[in-house]
Design an enzyme around this catalytic site. Structure first.
Site, PDB file in Angstrom:
ATOM      1  N   LYS A 115      46.451  38.153  35.484  1.00 42.81           N
ATOM      2  CA  LYS A 115      46.578  38.577  36.884  1.00 42.81           C
ATOM      3  C   LYS A 115      47.840  37.993  37.533  1.00 42.81           C
ATOM      4  CE  LYS A 115      41.706  39.494  37.930  1.00 42.81           C
ATOM      5  NZ  LYS A 115      41.050  39.262  36.659  1.00 42.81           N
ATOM      6  N   GLU A 199      43.540  33.331  46.741  1.00 37.24           N
ATOM      7  CA  GLU A 199      43.843  34.490  47.585  1.00 37.24           C
ATOM      8  C   GLU A 199      42.998  34.428  48.843  1.00 37.24           C
ATOM      9  OE1 GLU A 199      44.725  38.173  44.495  1.00 37.24           O
ATOM     10  OE2 GLU A 199      42.772  38.040  45.457  1.00 37.24           O
ATOM     11  N   HIS A 234      29.834  41.513  40.215  1.00 35.51           N
ATOM     12  CA  HIS A 234      31.244  41.942  40.158  1.00 35.51           C
ATOM     13  C   HIS A 234      31.495  42.988  39.078  1.00 35.51           C
ATOM     14  CE1 HIS A 234      32.413  38.869  43.025  1.00 35.51           C
ATOM     15  NE2 HIS A 234      31.710  38.000  42.329  1.00 35.51           N
ATOM     16  N   ARG A 291      43.710  50.486  29.579  1.00 34.69           N
ATOM     17  CA  ARG A 291      42.844  51.193  28.622  1.00 34.69           C
ATOM     18  C   ARG A 291      42.131  52.321  29.358  1.00 34.69           C
ATOM     19  NH1 ARG A 291      38.198  49.402  30.856  1.00 34.69           N
ATOM     20  NH2 ARG A 291      38.140  47.236  31.567  1.00 34.69           N
TER      21      ARG A 291
END
Length: 479
Positions: A115, A199, A234, A291
């Site tokens: 990330k 974040e 999640h 993908r």
């Protein structure tokens, strides 16, 4: 390409093979000892056992897969999703052995697999990002300083992560140190990499993703969005296309941003760019999945594009035959992931024998399935049985057909997410489009589902009794 090996199992292996066969190409299946009776083996032209049930002794054995490719004269490998699909080393290994990897180049997989590296790569392309720090951090004092600057609540995230692992929401400064330690420890054990970053926490986000296709000639298009906000732990459970909250202007902005993300890493093939959308319709880049996605069928149904076929054509070096202006939204599609999980017990996996397993059939119902009646659901892999997809000329029609299809899907022997899917489809917040990624936390409880099931059972009993009394009355009536 005359022969393609599908390095996967279950419903995705079967779905990929159907397109390969349709294109007149031979298929090779691989399987573990636990999957020896799987439908994907019977469907393939050739099948090879990779080893025992655990995936690290079968589906993750890169050298063994390459060996099978060489023995059987395989030209290309399709990795599906999960397992080796986002493994840069495997993509490199196939290329080294003159076998085409049906997916992006290893560099793109590597960059987008982290990330932090992904954020760094797309930075130059003016893509909106969630406020925060884009470097790995372990120093609690520095983390506290950054958190104060961007303001609580904040989100600690694992750089190498996914599926909610190594992720912590911190609402107050006093909890930061403890939560950071936990996130680092979880990230290390799940991914072998303890890098975390911070974040701003977006409080009521929707999870919107954009499908992209890119060829080796520099052409990149997007195939509009998918709404993936209904999640547990999640992870997505219900997906649809298009999203009920995007207008044409926002769709175009997000689509253009997704194309830029793909361009930033010289992407090739089918990929998905994920965004968070806040309550004010601001969107932020989250990550790129290099993908095919589990939820790709909803995009196929509203655009009429077979994404696996496009992947194969791109891998063969063909020029993308679809232009951006060819992509039009036609109707609405809904997908439920049918997991062998118990929604009444925190969605824990439910293993056992599929004593009854009957799929719904009908116009505009698609089931991407990997099981048959009488099979055991193994404990070694992701517990997904199938994906149930419905299509309608509008959202209401797709929802109604999904409710009917769920009722016709008969499973006994294991618990599944079918009842949860029905709960979602009938929920007023979902039907009105007023929901976010906290839907499960806000509206779903095992008690609510039990009550609903009991109420429906009572109603069914009353209907049966009324019918019985009516028939009894008719029998007694003299003719």
């Amino acid at each position: 390409m005359k022969k393609i090996l599908v390095a996967n199992r279950g419903e995705i292996a079967l779905r990929v093979m159907k397109t390969i066969k349709k294109m007149g190409i031979k298929t090779v299946a691989v399987y573990s000892e636990a999957d020896r009776n799987s439908p994907h083996i019977k469907f393939a032209d050739e099948a090879v056992c990779l080893g025992p049930a655990p995936s690290n002794e079968s589906y993750l054995k890169m050298d063994k897969i390459i060996e099978v490719c060489k023995e059987l004269g395989v030209d290309g490998v399709h990795p599906g999703y999960g397992f080796l699909s986002e493994n840069a080393a495997f993509a490199e290994l196939t290329e080294k052995n003159n076998i085409t990897f049906i997916g992006p180049r290893s560099k793109a997989i590597e960059v987008m697999g982290s990330k932090l590296a992904a954020k760094e790569t797309v930075k130059a392309y003016d893509i909106p990002m969630v406020p925060g720090i884009d470097e790995a951090i372990e120093d609690v004092n520095k983390a506290t300083q950054i958190a104060r600057e961007i303001g609580f609540p904040i989100l600690i995230k694992a750089s190498a992560g996914g599926g909610g692992k190594g992720m912590r929401v911190v609402n107050e400064e006093k909890d930061l140190e403890e939560q950071m330690k936990r996130a680092i420890s979880e990230a290390k054990s799940a991914f072998g990499d303890g890098s975390v970053f911070i974040e701003k926490y977006v409080a009521s986000p929707r999870h919107i993703e954009i499908q992209v296709l890119a060829d080796t000639h520099g052409n990149i298009i997007h195939l509009v969005e998918r709404e993936c906000s209904i999640q547990r732990r999640h992870q997505k459970v219900v997906e649809e296309a298009p999203s009920v909250v995007l207008d044409e202007s926002l769709r175009e902005k997000m689509g253009n941003a997704a194309v830029k993300v793909a361009r930033s890493c010289d992407y090739v093939g089918a990929g998905t760019v994920e965004f968070l959308l806040d309550e004010n319709k601001n969107f932020y880049f989250l990550e790129m999945n290099t993908r095919l996605q589990v939820e790709h069928p909803v995009t196929e149904l509203i655009t009429g594009v077979d994404l696996v076929e496009q992947q194969i054509k791109i891998a063969r070096g063909e020029v993308l035959e679809i232009q951006q202006e060819d992509i039009k939204i036609n109707g609405h599609a809904m997908e439920l992931r049918v997991y062998a999980e118990d929604p009444l017990n925190d969605f824990l996996p439910s293993v056992g024998n599929l004593e009854t397993y009957q799929l719904p059939v009908g116009e505009n119902i698609r089931v991407d399935n990997g099981f048959e009646e009488g099979m055991d659901v193994p404990i070694y892999y992701d517990p997904m049985l199938s994906k149930l997809i419905t299509y309608g000329k509008n959202r209401e029609e797709a929802i109604q057909l999904m409710i009917e299809a769920i009722a016709d899907y008969k499973v006994e022997g294991v618990s599944t997410t079918l009842a949860f899917g029905k709960f979602v489809m009938e929920n007023e917040h979902f039907k009105s489009g007023d929901f976010d990624t906290h839907f499960v936390k806000k509206y779903f409880t095992p008690e609510a589902l039990s009550k609903k099931n009991q109420a429906e059972a009572k109603l069914a009993a009353k209907v049966a009794l009324a019918r019985y009394l009516q028939e009894k009355k008719l029998l007694k009536t003299p003719h």
